[in-house]
Scaffold this active site. Structure first.
Site, PDB file in Angstrom:
ATOM      1  N   ASP A 158       0.876  -1.177   0.000  1.00  0.00           N
ATOM      2  CA  ASP A 158       0.000   0.000   0.000  1.00  0.00           C
ATOM      3  C   ASP A 158       0.905   1.216   0.000  1.00  0.00           C
ATOM      4  OD1 ASP A 158      -2.933   0.740   0.095  1.00  0.00           O
ATOM      5  OD2 ASP A 158      -2.073   2.124   1.555  1.00  0.00           O
TER       6      ASP A 158
ATOM      7  N   HIS B 156      10.711   4.329  -2.632  1.00  0.00           N
ATOM      8  CA  HIS B 156      10.053   3.879  -1.405  1.00  0.00           C
ATOM      9  C   HIS B 156       9.839   2.366  -1.454  1.00  0.00           C
ATOM     10  CE1 HIS B 156       7.431   4.927  -4.654  1.00  0.00           C
ATOM     11  NE2 HIS B 156       6.326   4.518  -4.073  1.00  0.00           N
TER      12      HIS B 156
HETATM   13  P1  ITT Z   1      -3.465  -2.348  -5.263  1.00  0.00           P
HETATM   14  O1  ITT Z   1      -4.236  -1.917  -4.044  1.00  0.00           O
HETATM   15  O2  ITT Z   1      -4.174  -3.375  -6.077  1.00  0.00           O
HETATM   16  O3  ITT Z   1      -2.058  -2.730  -4.958  1.00  0.00           O
HETATM   17  P2  ITT Z   1      -3.753   0.474  -5.964  1.00  0.00           P
HETATM   18  O4  ITT Z   1      -3.399   1.276  -7.162  1.00  0.00           O
HETATM   19  O5  ITT Z   1      -5.164   0.571  -5.443  1.00  0.00           O
HETATM   20  O6  ITT Z   1      -3.358  -1.068  -6.250  1.00  0.00           O
HETATM   21  P3  ITT Z   1      -2.804   1.779  -3.564  1.00  0.00           P
HETATM   22  O7  ITT Z   1      -4.133   1.751  -2.933  1.00  0.00           O
HETATM   23  O8  ITT Z   1      -1.611   1.423  -2.737  1.00  0.00           O
HETATM   24  O9  ITT Z   1      -2.737   0.818  -4.832  1.00  0.00           O
HETATM   25  O10 ITT Z   1      -2.609   3.216  -4.190  1.00  0.00           O
HETATM   26  C1  ITT Z   1      -1.350   3.692  -4.487  1.00  0.00           C
HETATM   27  C2  ITT Z   1      -1.462   4.887  -5.410  1.00  0.00           C
HETATM   28  O11 ITT Z   1      -0.364   5.755  -5.100  1.00  0.00           O
HETATM   29  C3  ITT Z   1      -1.292   4.413  -6.834  1.00  0.00           C
HETATM   30  O12 ITT Z   1      -2.534   4.302  -7.468  1.00  0.00           O
HETATM   31  C4  ITT Z   1      -0.394   5.477  -7.441  1.00  0.00           C
HETATM   32  O13 ITT Z   1      -1.195   6.470  -8.011  1.00  0.00           O
HETATM   33  C5  ITT Z   1       0.354   6.070  -6.251  1.00  0.00           C
HETATM   34  N1  ITT Z   1       1.697   5.472  -6.179  1.00  0.00           N
HETATM   35  C6  ITT Z   1       2.176   4.537  -5.298  1.00  0.00           C
HETATM   36  N2  ITT Z   1       3.438   4.222  -5.573  1.00  0.00           N
HETATM   37  C7  ITT Z   1       3.776   4.945  -6.643  1.00  0.00           C
HETATM   38  C8  ITT Z   1       4.944   5.042  -7.417  1.00  0.00           C
HETATM   39  O14 ITT Z   1       6.012   4.291  -7.173  1.00  0.00           O
HETATM   40  N3  ITT Z   1       4.957   5.881  -8.442  1.00  0.00           N
HETATM   41  C9  ITT Z   1       3.875   6.645  -8.731  1.00  0.00           C
HETATM   42  N4  ITT Z   1       2.717   6.603  -8.077  1.00  0.00           N
HETATM   43  C10 ITT Z   1       2.665   5.754  -7.032  1.00  0.00           C
END
Ligand code: ITT
Length: 197
Positions: free
Chosen positions: A70, A180
């Site tokens: 997350d 990260h």
């Molecule tokens: P899962 O829960 O299925 O893993 P998700 O996209 O819903 O997928 P998150 O709830 O963790 O995942 O949301 C993380 C958001 O933060 C993601 O949609 C990206 O927009 C942003 N994010 C996280 N890590 C990133 C990265 O390395 N580079 C760019 N954006 C990132």
């Protein structure tokens, strides 16, 4: 050691699989039908645990090692937003482009061209019902225009500390070094290698 990634995010899955080429890794969607997981915890760690538990239970395999991610971006000028709401900043079901544009609009409303910001990744691991978690961070700033197409999500507006280009412009190898996710994964690998397999 077979590890199941509890994520449906293509950008994350690509990065995690590349960073874990020393393990046998599957996304859970390769093993079972993907399903919606409600991420209603107030912290990255809480949401990572919710995802790992949901996939661990659905796999119904007592030997499965599940790893979830997350993550999100926190912007100083926006009081830490979008934080845990990064995936749905512009509303439920919003695209990465809509979320990124909302962040740019909110910077512009404050009359800012940039702001300090950081990414957080919480990784949760479940094995034989035992839960563990680790974190990693990447500091830098966000800018008010997109530059480059590398990476995913907010990467085209994020400039890592010590660089003058966005992650959209920088090579994937630089993100692998700094991110990260890669920092959290270095810690997660120590836990994974210590699992009783
Ligand atoms: P899962 O829960 O299925 O893993 P998700 O996209 O819903 O997928 P998150 O709830 O963790 O995942 O949301 C993380 C958001 O933060 C993601 O949609 C990206 O927009 C942003 N994010 C996280 N890590 C990133 C990265 O390395 N580079 C760019 N954006 C990132």
């Amino acid at each position: 050691m077979k590890i199941v990634l509890a994520s449906s995010n293509k950008g994350k899955l690509k990065e995690l699989k590349e960073l874990m080429d020393d393990f046998e890794v599957y996304s859970y969607g390769e093993l079972i039908e993907p399903f919606e997981i409600v991420e209603d915890a107030s912290t990255f760690k809480g949401n990572a645990l919710l995802k790992a538990r949901a996939v661990y239970d659905a796999l119904n395999d007592k030997d499965a090692i599940v790893l979830s991610d997350d993550s999100g971006i926190s912007v100083e000028a926006l009081g830490g937003e979008p934080g845990v709401f990064s995936a749905r900043y512009a509303g439920a079901g919003a695209t990465s482009e809509e979320n990124l544009q909302k962040l740019i609009e909110n910077l512009k409303k404050l009359g800012l061209k940039s702001s300090p910001a950081y990414y957080t990744a919480a990784l949760a691991i479940i094995y034989k019902g035992r839960e563990q978690s680790v974190h990693g961070w990447m500091h830098g700033s966000v800018i008010d225009e997109k530059r480059g197409n590398n990476g995913f999500g907010y990467d085209p507006i994020f400039v890592p500390l010590g660089y003058d280009k966005t992650l959209g412009e920088l090579s994937e190898s630089i993100k692998k070094e700094l991110s990260h996710r890669s920092k959290a994964l270095r810690l997660a690998k120590i836990l994974l290698k210590g699992l009783n397999k």
